[in-house]
Design a protein around this motif. Structure first.
Motif, PDB file in Angstrom:
ATOM      1  N   HIS A   1       0.854  -1.185   0.000  1.00 40.41           N
ATOM      2  CA  HIS A   1       0.000   0.000   0.000  1.00 40.41           C
ATOM      3  C   HIS A   1       0.891   1.235   0.000  1.00 40.41           C
ATOM      4  CE1 HIS A   1      -2.243   3.285   2.050  1.00 40.41           C
ATOM      5  NE2 HIS A   1      -3.216   2.861   1.264  1.00 40.41           N
ATOM      6  N   THR A   2       0.961   1.911  -1.124  1.00 34.71           N
ATOM      7  CA  THR A   2       1.807   3.096  -1.226  1.00 34.71           C
ATOM      8  C   THR A   2       0.947   4.341  -1.379  1.00 34.71           C
ATOM      9  OG1 THR A   2       2.009   2.714  -3.610  1.00 34.71           O
ATOM     10  CG2 THR A   2       3.769   1.846  -2.211  1.00 34.71           C
ATOM     11  N   PRO A   3       1.460   5.518  -0.980  1.00 38.89           N
ATOM     12  CA  PRO A   3       2.798   5.737  -0.411  1.00 38.89           C
ATOM     13  C   PRO A   3       2.915   5.164   0.998  1.00 38.89           C
ATOM     14  CG  PRO A   3       1.531   7.767  -0.302  1.00 38.89           C
ATOM     15  CD  PRO A   3       0.696   6.787  -1.083  1.00 38.89           C
ATOM     16  N   TYR A   4       4.129   4.725   1.313  1.00 40.98           N
ATOM     17  CA  TYR A   4       4.389   4.193   2.640  1.00 40.98           C
ATOM     18  C   TYR A   4       4.352   5.326   3.661  1.00 40.98           C
ATOM     19  CZ  TYR A   4       6.359   0.050   0.271  1.00 40.98           C
ATOM     20  OH  TYR A   4       6.561  -1.070  -0.501  1.00 40.98           O
ATOM     21  N   ALA A   5       3.556   5.155   4.692  1.00 43.16           N
ATOM     22  CA  ALA A   5       3.482   6.137   5.774  1.00 43.16           C
ATOM     23  C   ALA A   5       4.122   5.554   7.024  1.00 43.16           C
ATOM     24  CB  ALA A   5       2.028   6.506   6.053  1.00 43.16           C
ATOM     25  N   VAL A   6       4.674   6.414   7.852  1.00 37.71           N
ATOM     26  CA  VAL A   6       5.326   5.939   9.067  1.00 37.71           C
ATOM     27  C   VAL A   6       4.327   5.303  10.027  1.00 37.71           C
ATOM     28  CG1 VAL A   6       7.403   7.377   9.068  1.00 37.71           C
ATOM     29  CG2 VAL A   6       5.248   8.333   9.876  1.00 37.71           C
TER      30      VAL A   6
ATOM     31  N   ASP B   1      11.439   5.153  -5.280  1.00 36.68           N
ATOM     32  CA  ASP B   1      11.363   6.548  -4.861  1.00 36.68           C
ATOM     33  C   ASP B   1      12.797   7.038  -4.634  1.00 36.68           C
ATOM     34  OD1 ASP B   1      10.645   9.004  -3.915  1.00 36.68           O
ATOM     35  OD2 ASP B   1       9.242   8.265  -2.410  1.00 36.68           O
ATOM     36  N   PHE B   2      13.450   7.448  -5.711  1.00 39.76           N
ATOM     37  CA  PHE B   2      14.847   7.866  -5.643  1.00 39.76           C
ATOM     38  C   PHE B   2      14.970   9.174  -4.860  1.00 39.76           C
ATOM     39  CE2 PHE B   2      14.642   5.179  -9.400  1.00 39.76           C
ATOM     40  CZ  PHE B   2      15.775   4.394  -9.259  1.00 39.76           C
ATOM     41  N   THR B   3      15.988   9.223  -3.975  1.00 42.90           N
ATOM     42  CA  THR B   3      16.201  10.402  -3.139  1.00 42.90           C
ATOM     43  C   THR B   3      17.656  10.823  -3.247  1.00 42.90           C
ATOM     44  OG1 THR B   3      14.603   9.426  -1.596  1.00 42.90           O
ATOM     45  CG2 THR B   3      15.791  11.399  -0.874  1.00 42.90           C
ATOM     46  N   TYR B   4      17.877  12.045  -3.715  1.00 43.96           N
ATOM     47  CA  TYR B   4      19.245  12.524  -3.911  1.00 43.96           C
ATOM     48  C   TYR B   4      19.919  12.747  -2.564  1.00 43.96           C
ATOM     49  CZ  TYR B   4      23.142  15.066  -5.997  1.00 43.96           C
ATOM     50  OH  TYR B   4      24.389  15.456  -6.399  1.00 43.96           O
ATOM     51  N   VAL B   5      21.196  12.434  -2.469  1.00 44.55           N
ATOM     52  CA  VAL B   5      21.892  12.417  -1.192  1.00 44.55           C
ATOM     53  C   VAL B   5      21.875  13.778  -0.496  1.00 44.55           C
ATOM     54  CG1 VAL B   5      24.174  12.830  -2.241  1.00 44.55           C
ATOM     55  CG2 VAL B   5      23.997  11.636  -0.027  1.00 44.55           C
ATOM     56  N   ASP B   6      21.926  14.876  -1.239  1.00 48.65           N
ATOM     57  CA  ASP B   6      21.886  16.194  -0.596  1.00 48.65           C
ATOM     58  C   ASP B   6      20.559  16.436   0.115  1.00 48.65           C
ATOM     59  OD1 ASP B   6      24.390  16.594  -1.604  1.00 48.65           O
ATOM     60  OD2 ASP B   6      23.862  18.247  -2.942  1.00 48.65           O
ATOM     61  N   ASP B   7      19.470  15.875  -0.412  1.00 48.41           N
ATOM     62  CA  ASP B   7      18.175  15.991   0.259  1.00 48.41           C
ATOM     63  C   ASP B   7      18.165  15.191   1.560  1.00 48.41           C
ATOM     64  OD1 ASP B   7      16.929  17.731  -1.516  1.00 48.41           O
ATOM     65  OD2 ASP B   7      16.101  16.126  -2.754  1.00 48.41           O
ATOM     66  N   ILE B   8      18.826  14.046   1.560  1.00 52.82           N
ATOM     67  CA  ILE B   8      18.959  13.266   2.796  1.00 52.82           C
ATOM     68  C   ILE B   8      19.715  14.069   3.847  1.00 52.82           C
ATOM     69  CG2 ILE B   8      20.087  11.254   3.823  1.00 52.82           C
ATOM     70  CD1 ILE B   8      17.671  10.402   2.283  1.00 52.82           C
TER      71      ILE B   8
ATOM     72  N   GLY C   1      11.835  11.046  -1.882  1.00 54.51           N
ATOM     73  CA  GLY C   1      11.502  12.073  -2.863  1.00 54.51           C
ATOM     74  C   GLY C   1      10.025  12.214  -3.147  1.00 54.51           C
ATOM     75  N   GLN C   2       9.208  11.198  -2.764  1.00 54.40           N
ATOM     76  CA  GLN C   2       7.755  11.197  -2.965  1.00 54.40           C
ATOM     77  C   GLN C   2       7.363  11.235  -4.444  1.00 54.40           C
ATOM     78  OE1 GLN C   2       5.644  13.240   0.656  1.00 54.40           O
ATOM     79  NE2 GLN C   2       7.168  14.705  -0.091  1.00 54.40           N
ATOM     80  N   ARG C   3       8.319  10.820  -5.314  1.00 55.18           N
ATOM     81  CA  ARG C   3       8.043  10.788  -6.752  1.00 55.18           C
ATOM     82  C   ARG C   3       8.586   9.474  -7.315  1.00 55.18           C
ATOM     83  NH1 ARG C   3      10.175  15.741  -5.638  1.00 55.18           N
ATOM     84  NH2 ARG C   3      12.220  15.044  -6.346  1.00 55.18           N
ATOM     85  N   PRO C   4       7.864   8.358  -7.132  1.00 56.73           N
ATOM     86  CA  PRO C   4       8.376   7.077  -7.626  1.00 56.73           C
ATOM     87  C   PRO C   4       8.567   7.086  -9.130  1.00 56.73           C
ATOM     88  CG  PRO C   4       6.075   6.882  -6.987  1.00 56.73           C
ATOM     89  CD  PRO C   4       6.531   8.228  -6.527  1.00 56.73           C
TER      90      PRO C   4
ATOM     91  N   CYS D   1       7.475   4.107  -2.353  1.00 57.23           N
ATOM     92  CA  CYS D   1       7.064   5.513  -2.447  1.00 57.23           C
ATOM     93  C   CYS D   1       6.878   6.024  -1.037  1.00 57.23           C
ATOM     94  CB  CYS D   1       5.770   5.650  -3.245  1.00 57.23           C
ATOM     95  SG  CYS D   1       5.145   7.356  -3.325  1.00 57.23           S
ATOM     96  N   ALA D   2       7.517   7.130  -0.713  1.00 54.58           N
ATOM     97  CA  ALA D   2       7.484   7.662   0.648  1.00 54.58           C
ATOM     98  C   ALA D   2       6.372   8.685   0.825  1.00 54.58           C
ATOM     99  CB  ALA D   2       8.824   8.320   0.983  1.00 54.58           C
TER     100      ALA D   2
END
Length: 360
Positions: free
Chosen positions: A137-142, A218-225, A264-267, A301-302
């Motif tokens: 079930h996406t987006p995955y929520a905490v 859901d790719f996340t660029y390292v600078d955003d991390i 990134g919330q953009r799968p 997907c986050a």
């Protein structure tokens, strides 16, 4: 502040260390420089950080060394701990499960014990989107259940969240867990797809797309991390005396403990990801379609809305822009690394043919 970064020679750790140094913090680095992949890349990351921001204290120490970790805390007394060191990789956990117990469970226990003995203002530690496991079930929520991991790596990360909660409850260790989603960028790990795919495409070799290329990530660029990490440092969780025990929120607690997704919330479909790599490398890929691998999650997907509410920030670097930066680094670093390897091999045993060169 005085901040301990574990895994400081790792992919995210090096980027985080650089940012903290640039922001004026005193960084104490820890890394064991193991050979899960070539330690030369880790050494190169450290040189890059020092060239950009100056030297920092770096301890070559293994997380399993309880006495060594305790002595480090006793001497340095860090105010904040950013725990990024771990045995990474889903597929490797199928072959070498004990390394995940040693690093991710025993090692994390040693960090928790030291945070208990030498109290810190905030412990931030890396979890993973892999904890969502069989949940589709996406987006995955905490707030979602994470009780069905698909790999020992994922199970170890879920265990870290539980271990941290117990120390937050019992010993008031303020702890924030961060579920990273498919982090990529310059200085990445060579076991991850950006470097593997870029090398294969550059050399005219086929790339392997599992699940017949039907994954989304859901790719996340390292600078955003890193930006997310930095913004969370002063936001140490507080105990919540009115937390609802009858309807517990899995991402919060009565204890000083919190969980966030960082994604990134953009799968992006894997095939679109490959197309962007082709664009930036200016070469077409030869693709080999294969079945789903054991331990792989189909899509990620986050839901990072909790992170945005807490910090006012949400990851925003597009995959197109991020891969452009990655390819620029890749094109600069790997020709030199290959040349260094060829020279080293040549001096030891005579030069090898180009097609036999060792991958760094």
């Amino acid at each position: 502040m005085k901040i301990l970064v574990t895994g400081a020679a790792g992919f995210i750790g090096a980027h985080c260390t650089l940012r903290l140094l640039r922001d004026g913090h005193q960084v104490i680095g820890l890394d064991n420089f193991n050979d899960y992949y070539d330690p030369a890349l880790k050494e190169a990351r450290v040189r890059w950080v020092e060239e950009q921001a100056g030297a920092f204290a770096l301890h070559r120490l293994d997380l399993k060394d309880a006495a060594g970790i305790d002595a480090l805390f006793a001497v340095e007394r860090p105010e904040v701990v950013i725990h990024l060191a771990a045995q990474a990789g889903v597929r490797y956990s199928l072959e070498n499960p004990r390394s995940y117990i040693d690093s991710n469970l025993v090692g994390f226990l040693n960090i928790l014990e030291s945070c208990r003995r030498y109290p810190v203002q905030h412990l931030l530690y890396a979890s993973s989107s892999s904890v969502y496991g069989s949940n589709q079930h996406t987006p995955y929520a905490v707030q979602d259940a994470v009780d069905h991991p698909l790999s020992l790596y994922a199970a170890s990360k879920k265990a870290n969240e539980l271990m941290a909660h117990s120390y937050s409850h019992l010993f008031a260790v303020p702890a924030t867990g961060l579920r990273f989603f498919t982090v990529y960028g310059p200085w990445g790990r060579p076991d991850m797809s950006p470097i593997q795919f870029a090398r294969a495409i550059s050399e005219g070799q086929p790339i392997k797309l599992f699940n017949f290329g039907q994954h989304q990530r859901d790719f996340t660029y390292v600078d955003d991390i890193v930006e997310s990490l930095v913004r969370l440092i002063p936001l140490a969780p507080q105990a919540d005396p009115v937390w609802d025990h009858q309807h517990p929120d899995p991402a919060t607690s009565h204890a000083p403990w919190r969980l966030y997704n960082i994604g990134g919330q953009r799968p992006v479909a894997l095939t679109d990801y490959v197309a962007l790599l082709e664009k930036h490398l200016q070469r077409k890929a030869e693709i080999e379609l294969l079945p789903l691998q054991p331990g792989d999650v189909i899509d990620t997907c986050a839901d990072a809305s909790a992170l945005e509410r807490a910090t006012g920030f949400t990851p925003g670097i597009s995959l197109d822009e991020g891969l452009g930066r990655f390819v620029a680094w890749f094109s600069d670093y790997y020709p030199q690394a290959d040349a260094d390897t060829a020279r080293a091999n040549g001096s030891a045993q005579g030069a090898q043919p180009e097609h036999q060169r060792r991958v760094v």
